[in-house]
Design an enzyme around this catalytic site. Structure first.
Site, PDB file in Angstrom:
ATOM      1  N   LYS A  26       0.828  -1.203   0.000  1.00 42.76           N
ATOM      2  CA  LYS A  26       0.000   0.000   0.000  1.00 42.76           C
ATOM      3  C   LYS A  26       0.864   1.255   0.000  1.00 42.76           C
ATOM      4  O   LYS A  26       0.600   2.223  -0.734  1.00 42.76           O
ATOM      5  CB  LYS A  26      -0.928   0.000   1.224  1.00 42.76           C
ATOM      6  CG  LYS A  26      -1.985  -1.084   1.203  1.00 42.76           C
ATOM      7  CD  LYS A  26      -2.753  -1.141   2.520  1.00 42.76           C
ATOM      8  CE  LYS A  26      -3.797  -2.239   2.492  1.00 42.76           C
ATOM      9  NZ  LYS A  26      -4.532  -2.386   3.766  1.00 42.76           N
TER      10      LYS A  26
ATOM     11  N   GLN B 251      -4.553  -1.405   9.945  1.00 38.19           N
ATOM     12  CA  GLN B 251      -4.516  -2.710   9.293  1.00 38.19           C
ATOM     13  C   GLN B 251      -5.135  -3.787  10.181  1.00 38.19           C
ATOM     14  O   GLN B 251      -4.798  -3.911  11.360  1.00 38.19           O
ATOM     15  CB  GLN B 251      -3.062  -3.084   8.959  1.00 38.19           C
ATOM     16  CG  GLN B 251      -2.907  -4.402   8.232  1.00 38.19           C
ATOM     17  CD  GLN B 251      -3.525  -4.380   6.844  1.00 38.19           C
ATOM     18  OE1 GLN B 251      -3.490  -3.368   6.146  1.00 38.19           O
ATOM     19  NE2 GLN B 251      -4.110  -5.489   6.437  1.00 38.19           N
TER      20      GLN B 251
ATOM     21  N   ASP C 160     -10.836   3.452   4.403  1.00 38.98           N
ATOM     22  CA  ASP C 160     -11.260   2.054   4.293  1.00 38.98           C
ATOM     23  C   ASP C 160     -12.784   1.940   4.192  1.00 38.98           C
ATOM     24  O   ASP C 160     -13.309   0.904   3.796  1.00 38.98           O
ATOM     25  CB  ASP C 160     -10.773   1.254   5.499  1.00 38.98           C
ATOM     26  CG  ASP C 160      -9.714   0.229   5.131  1.00 38.98           C
ATOM     27  OD1 ASP C 160      -9.539  -0.047   3.928  1.00 38.98           O
ATOM     28  OD2 ASP C 160      -9.053  -0.300   6.042  1.00 38.98           O
TER      29      ASP C 160
END
Length: 296
Positions: free
Chosen positions: A52, A96, A119
């Protein structure tokens, strides 16, 4: 033989488009920035977070990873998120998953400011997305699937989409998005307690599978001409690989591809699109901040 829906190539095209948009923002004095919080030292999470960050930097964005110890307390983690929430140079925040068991992941995700929740997991964004509000950040995997269907010119209006799986991250938001005006699909959600799963999957014009079980869907469970989107990520032993394993999806690719019209491979299908849509959401967050800062 089904044609492959190449998520890697679609991602390459999209990232080239986004690089130009990032350059335009930079010319206006704004560099989109994504901060990823990684708790612990899970190798798979470390590799995913690194990809990422690299993707951000390739587009000219600022990508940073904050590594926290496995035993970090909830209060310490919240303090880090608070600092990122108040940092004007950080446009997107991602914690994460999975988190260690002692951390309440729902409370952690809710602690991220909705304007930086790239997200798309904050309840406020989930609610906005459900009612079709364009201000919402759409969870990256559902957003990537919609983009794949659009760019591959696969019609959804009036089509029967069957989703296998009921997760809050993929299946439920995807069902809502596909039923909305525009896609106009008819959607059926199934899961592991659905009796006679094949009776539903054989009805699908578009079959989306997001369970995490190798070879769950076989050729006898689909109708000819179906479009198959395989979200599954399953690690299986492979002595021929330097890593000792390979990634496969939830669909028996070799047999189902003989029946389907189009299918996503694993790897190289949905996976690259998920990261690409994370970049798109970060770009959206940076643009929104510029808009909010302009005098009315």
């Amino acid at each position: 033989m089904a044609r492959n829906i190449d998520g890697t190539e679609i991602s390459r095209v999209m990232r080239a488009e986004m690089a130009q948009q990032v350059a335009e923002l930079q010319a206006a004095g704004v560099t989109p920035g994504l901060s990823v919080v990684l708790v612990g030292n899970n190798p798979a999470s470390q590799a995913y977070v690194a990809s990422k960050t690299r993707a951000c930097e390739t587009l000219g964005m600022k990508g940073q990873t904050l590594n926290l110890p496995e035993d970090v307390s909830k209060e310490e983690l919240f303090a880090v998120i608070d600092r990122l929430n108040s940092d004007a140079t950080v446009h997107g925040i991602l914690v994460q998953l999975p988190l260690p068991a002692h951390l309440p992941y729902k409370a952690v995700l809710e602690h991220i400011h909705p304007d930086k929740d790239v997200d798309g997991f904050h309840p406020q964004n989930a609610g906005l997305a459900f009612v079709g509000d364009p201000r919402a950040f759409i969870p990256c995997t559902p957003a990537g699937i919609l983009e794949m269907l659009r760019r591959e010119n696969i019609p959804t209006r009036g089509k029967h989409v069957v989703i296998v799986g009921r997760s809050l991250i993929v299946s439920k938001p995807l069902a809502s998005l596909l039923m909305a005006p525009g896609p106009d699909a008819t959607v059926t959600i199934t899961h592991r307690h659905t009796p006679d799963l094949a009776a539903f999957t054989r009805q699908a014009d578009i079959l989306i599978v997001a369970v995490g079980k190798q070879n769950l869907i076989t050729a006898d469970m689909v109708k000819p001409g179906v479009v198959v989107i395989d979200v599954g990520q399953n690690r299986v032993p492979d002595a021929s690989s330097a890593r000792g394993f390979k990634m496969v999806g939830d669909v028996d690719f070799d047999t189902v591809s003989q029946v389907a019209e189009a299918i996503t491979p694993v790897p190289g299908g949905v996976g690259p699109m998920t990261i690409t849509m994370l970049l798109a959401n970060t770009l959206q967050a940076a643009r929104a901040r510029v808009t909010r800062s302009q005098p009315s």
